[in-house]
Design a protein around this motif. Structure first.
Motif, mmCIF file in Angstrom:
data_model
loop_
_atom_site.group_PDB
_atom_site.id
_atom_site.type_symbol
_atom_site.label_atom_id
_atom_site.label_comp_id
_atom_site.label_asym_id
_atom_site.label_seq_id
_atom_site.Cartn_x
_atom_site.Cartn_y
_atom_site.Cartn_z
ATOM 1 N N GLN A 18 -12.933 16.709 31.431
ATOM 2 C CA GLN A 18 -14.053 15.810 31.156
ATOM 3 C C GLN A 18 -14.070 15.432 29.688
ATOM 4 O OE1 GLN A 18 -17.842 15.545 33.000
ATOM 5 N NE2 GLN A 18 -16.210 14.549 34.136
ATOM 6 N N SER A 19 -14.569 14.234 29.388
ATOM 7 C CA SER A 19 -14.869 13.897 27.998
ATOM 8 C C SER A 19 -16.304 14.332 27.715
ATOM 9 C CB SER A 19 -14.717 12.399 27.747
ATOM 10 O OG SER A 19 -15.686 11.667 28.475
ATOM 11 N N GLU B 178 -19.053 11.844 28.792
ATOM 12 C CA GLU B 178 -19.276 11.782 30.236
ATOM 13 C C GLU B 178 -20.051 13.004 30.715
ATOM 14 O OE1 GLU B 178 -18.705 9.559 32.698
ATOM 15 O OE2 GLU B 178 -18.206 8.118 31.117
ATOM 16 N N PHE B 179 -19.726 14.147 30.150
ATOM 17 C CA PHE B 179 -20.333 15.395 30.597
ATOM 18 C C PHE B 179 -21.831 15.447 30.302
ATOM 19 C CE2 PHE B 179 -21.502 19.870 29.863
ATOM 20 C CZ PHE B 179 -21.180 20.404 31.107
#
Length: 229
Positions: free
Chosen positions: A56-57, A60-61
């Protein structure tokens, strides 16, 4: 990395390498570790990590974080909501990542911090990183107010001499502020520089005024003030 290798510090206590998001790279962190430094640095929001093993980036998380996932942390009398992750990042097997929000600015974008020392609690990581801001403000004064980035010399000796003059000036201004802050309400280096400029200009105006009263020859005044063309 070369600058790090040139540091020759007696590591009686744990040493921490504080960096902003431009420099928080695995290569630099690993080099610091070889030299005995732990790293605490800011991260950009597009950095990749692996919560629950899922790639995940950070940006985004954060969409999935709720208030129930956050701890309340106080640093220098300010409160932050903090999400803590410990685990893998790209090219780093184990690190702590903190995702933080300033409680006083609930709609602001989160800040991201990394610590290679996983033994530190979240509050300590944030307190250590806050020390870096003092370095940033000192560079800002050196560049914006004292011309630190305006030198045009090529030799190392000339550059070092210029830097020395800059730091002497910085030290003098800070000392003047410390000695006179209660009299003139000098809050920081910027207000002190403005005060000194105004003080010197007033002295100059007083000098010219007195020369006029005493009928001092204008050519002599020009010469004394080095205004002769």
């Amino acid at each position: 990395m070369n600058l790090l290798r040139q540091l020759d510090l007696q590591k009686t206590y744990p040493a921490y390498f504080l960096i902003d998001s431009w420099y928080t790279s695995p290569k630099l962190i690993n080099e610091a570790a070889k030299l005995g430094f732990q790293t605490i640095g800011a991260l950009k929001s597009n950095r990749i990590f692996y919560p629950a093993g899922i790639r995940q980036s950070l940006n985004e998380f954060v969409k999935y974080i709720t208030d129930y996932d956050l701890d309340l942390v106080t640093v220098k009398e300010k409160q932050y909501k903090v999400y803590r992750y410990e685990g893998k990042m790209n090219d780093l097997e184990n690190a702590v990542i903190l995702i933080t929000w300033d409680v006083s600015s609930p709609n602001s974008e989160p800040k991201y911090l990394l610590s290679s020392d996983v033994s530190l609690d979240s509050q300590t990581i944030m307190e250590y990183y806050s020390k870096r801001w003092e370095i940033e403000t000192s560079f800002r004064y050196l560049k914006d107010r004292l011309g630190f980035d305006h030198y045009q010399m090529r030799s190392i000796k000339a550059i070092k001499r210029f830097w020395l003059v800059q730091y002497i000036a910085y030290g003098y201004i800070e000392f003047y502020r410390y000695k006179n802050s209660s009299i003139f309400k000098l809050e920081n280096l910027g207000t002190t520089i403005d005060h000194l400029k105004a003080f010197n200009l007033r002295n100059l105006v007083d000098y010219v005024y007195n020369c006029g009263k005493e009928n001092v020859d204008l050519a002599l005044v020009h010469k004394i003030l080095r205004l002769v063309a």
